[in-house]
Design an enzyme around this catalytic site. Structure first.
Site, PDB file in Angstrom:
ATOM      1  N   LYS A 112       0.861  -1.181   0.000  1.00 36.28           N
ATOM      2  CA  LYS A 112       0.000   0.000   0.000  1.00 36.28           C
ATOM      3  C   LYS A 112       0.896   1.229   0.000  1.00 36.28           C
ATOM      4  O   LYS A 112       1.404   1.653   1.040  1.00 36.28           O
ATOM      5  CB  LYS A 112      -0.922   0.052   1.227  1.00 36.28           C
ATOM      6  CG  LYS A 112      -1.987   1.162   1.107  1.00 36.28           C
ATOM      7  CD  LYS A 112      -2.503   1.650   2.422  1.00 36.28           C
ATOM      8  CE  LYS A 112      -1.623   2.699   3.034  1.00 36.28           C
ATOM      9  NZ  LYS A 112      -1.574   3.976   2.238  1.00 36.28           N
TER      10      LYS A 112
ATOM     11  N   GLU B  92       9.993   1.971  10.625  1.00 35.41           N
ATOM     12  CA  GLU B  92      11.001   3.019  10.398  1.00 35.41           C
ATOM     13  C   GLU B  92      10.242   4.330  10.474  1.00 35.41           C
ATOM     14  O   GLU B  92       9.454   4.653   9.596  1.00 35.41           O
ATOM     15  CB  GLU B  92      11.683   2.818   9.042  1.00 35.41           C
ATOM     16  CG  GLU B  92      12.989   3.604   8.910  1.00 35.41           C
ATOM     17  CD  GLU B  92      12.766   5.044   8.516  1.00 35.41           C
ATOM     18  OE1 GLU B  92      12.830   5.920   9.407  1.00 35.41           O
ATOM     19  OE2 GLU B  92      12.512   5.298   7.325  1.00 35.41           O
TER      20      GLU B  92
ATOM     21  N   CYS C  57      13.465  11.719   6.891  1.00 36.12           N
ATOM     22  CA  CYS C  57      13.414  11.399   8.318  1.00 36.12           C
ATOM     23  C   CYS C  57      14.789  11.457   8.974  1.00 36.12           C
ATOM     24  O   CYS C  57      14.897  11.699  10.177  1.00 36.12           O
ATOM     25  CB  CYS C  57      12.793  10.028   8.525  1.00 36.12           C
ATOM     26  SG  CYS C  57      13.558   8.714   7.557  1.00 36.12           S
TER      27      CYS C  57
ATOM     28  N   GLU D 177       9.398  16.767  14.791  1.00 38.42           N
ATOM     29  CA  GLU D 177       9.887  16.597  13.424  1.00 38.42           C
ATOM     30  C   GLU D 177       9.087  17.522  12.508  1.00 38.42           C
ATOM     31  O   GLU D 177       7.900  17.312  12.294  1.00 38.42           O
ATOM     32  CB  GLU D 177       9.736  15.139  12.984  1.00 38.42           C
ATOM     33  CG  GLU D 177      10.338  14.850  11.624  1.00 38.42           C
ATOM     34  CD  GLU D 177      10.194  13.396  11.215  1.00 38.42           C
ATOM     35  OE1 GLU D 177      11.130  12.840  10.638  1.00 38.42           O
ATOM     36  OE2 GLU D 177       9.115  12.815  11.475  1.00 38.42           O
TER      37      GLU D 177
END
Length: 476
Positions: free
Chosen positions: A169, A244, A277, A377
């Site tokens: 997906k 992750e 990231c 973040e």
């Protein structure tokens, strides 16, 4: 472009219930394609196909799987322009960057998986006993939008190499490159049901795949918030979960670092419009170099060009979506309100860019590690700068975060670099810009996730190990 179908059981099929979704070109804010968002029935159909194909695929030889992966690699390499165009449209990577870093990150993982598979021992002897590495089963792979082929191929290639069957997906915001990959997987000759693709959002298709009793493993890359929800849902069936997640990497610049290291640190934060990231988004600078570092960062930010992803050349493209643009704008405003010193960029679009999800390359100085912009973040071209006085203080600031993906060290004192690297709580550490190779594990500590992707670690993630004692084995 209309891409409403899903790839299930070796064919392109229509969704159970059409649910049109516009894929937006972030450079223009206009629809560039229409897909359909799948539902529970589509996810179930894909899992059934993968489950049915698993028995035969899992017993194929590694040589068979290797040959198919090599064919896929050759097809992938011959479609560079197609992938670059798709990624530039769907997620806003500048076209030259899409055809180089974005495309090549995918091919490097595919090539590394092939290299590992050639020599991987699926059976080994340990004393009088034997260890068997066997595919875990049906793997649901849920991928993000920021590095489409990097994140898809770092999962798909080792899963197929291990003998797993797959339901992918991709992000509904950036599905076009994944659909192109599905066409190449079909052309390469992978058997029906071995690879399946269903578009959809996380609330429906993602949640169904995560909780599905016939899915043996979920590999997810994305936000920490979503990773927590996936872990909870997967716990009901005790399936393996590989995550992750986010990061807030510190780039520790000691007093002996060259000026080039400061420039590279700023550029590293701004790369891919800050949507990585593992980006070095917190620059920690020795106080004796701090004022100089702030001035360099200001100049570098001011010199960055921002423009359409469809323009050639080196520049910063747009963010992925309107919602993400507003999120980044909100965090920039919070930085200002909390007292950080804005030395470059700021709120709003760059001049002469009235359309598109563009952000000014932004630098904040005099940040404390307790400010929101140092904790969260941001996922945009926003650098925060923090001074430090001692090595111990730098390590403490770097580790004072819920994340632990990647950190960076800049110093000519190599014993110090090694000493600091050992103390940083992160899955990866880069010293003096010597980037980690594709044959190293990618992953983090703490809320940056668990498991490791890439190379042999990525292959092993999709394998169960079985210990067997006794019996007569061929070759013994």
């Amino acid at each position: 472009m209309n891409h409403r179908q899903f790839y299930i059981d070796g064919a392109w099929v229509s969704p159970s219930n059409p649910n049109d979704f516009a894929v937006i070109d972030p450079s223009t804010e206009l629809a560039c394609a229409t897909i359909s968002l799948g539902g529970v029935e589509d996810a179930d159909r894909a899992v059934r196909a993968a489950r049915k194909a698993f028995d035969s695929w899992s017993t194929t030889t590694s040589e068979t799987r290797l040959a198919l992966l090599e064919k896929l690699r050759d097809l992938y390499l011959s479609h560079r322009d197609d992938f670059a165009g798709a990624m530039s449209q769907e997620m806003g990577a500048p076209i030259d960057f899409a055809g180089s870093a974005q495309f090549e990150s995918g091919s490097s993982h595919l090539e590394e998986t092939i290299r590992v598979l050639r020599s991987f021992e699926f059976e080994s002897i340990r004393g009088k006993d034997r260890l068997l590495y066997q595919p875990i089963g049906v793997a649901a792979l849920i991928t993000p939008w920021n590095w489409p082929m990097n994140q898809v191929l770092i999962k798909v290639a080792p899963a197929l190499a291990a003998g797993c069957t797959v339901v992918l997906k991709p992000s509904e915001l950036a599905p076009l490159s994944s659909m192109l990959l599905a066409e190449l997987i079909h052309k390469a000759g992978f058997p029906p049901g071995v690879f399946n693709l269903v578009n959809g959002d996380g609330v429906c298709v993602g949640a169904r795949l995560t909780a599905h009793p016939d899915v043996d493993m979920v590999s997810f890359t994305g936000s920490t918030r979503a990773g927590v929800l996936i872990s909870k849902a997967a716990a009901e069936t005790v399936k393996r979960v590989s995550l992750e997640l986010g990061g807030k990497g510190a780039n520790i610049v000691f007093d002996d670092a060259p000026d080039d290291a400061l420039v590279d640190g700023v550029l590293g934060c701004f790369g891919n419009a800050g949507q990585s990231c593992d980006a070095p988004t917190r620059m920690l600078v020795a106080r004796s170099r701090y004022d100089q570092a702030v001035e360099i960062a200001k100049q570098v930010a001011a010199g960055q060009q921002v423009g359409s992803a469809h323009q050639p050349g080196e520049h910063i493209g747009p963010l992925i979506s309107k919602a993400h643009w507003f999120k980044v704008q909100k965090l920039i405003r919070q930085g200002i309100d909390e007292g950080a010193k804005l030395v470059a960029g700021g709120e709003g679009r760059p001049e002469q860019l009235e359309t598109g999800y563009f952000v000014k390359p932004t630098v904040f100085a005099d940040v404390t590690n307790q400010m929101t912009i140092a904790r969260e973040e941001i996922f945009g071209p926003v650098l925060v700068m923090i001074p430090f006085d001692t090595e111990e203080e730098a390590i403490a600031i770097a580790n004072d975060t819920p994340y632990g993906l990647g950190n960076y060290i800049q110093t000519q004192d190599l014993p110090r670099a090694v000493r600091v690297a050992r103390k940083l709580l992160s899955g990866m550490v880069t010293i003096n810009g010597d980037w980690l190779g594709v044959d190293t594990p990618f992953g983090g500590f703490k809320q940056s996730g668990n498991g490791r992707e890439g190379s042999v670690w990525g292959l092993e993630d999709y394998l169960e190990v079985k210990a067997v004692s006794g019996g007569a084995w061929p070759g013994n």
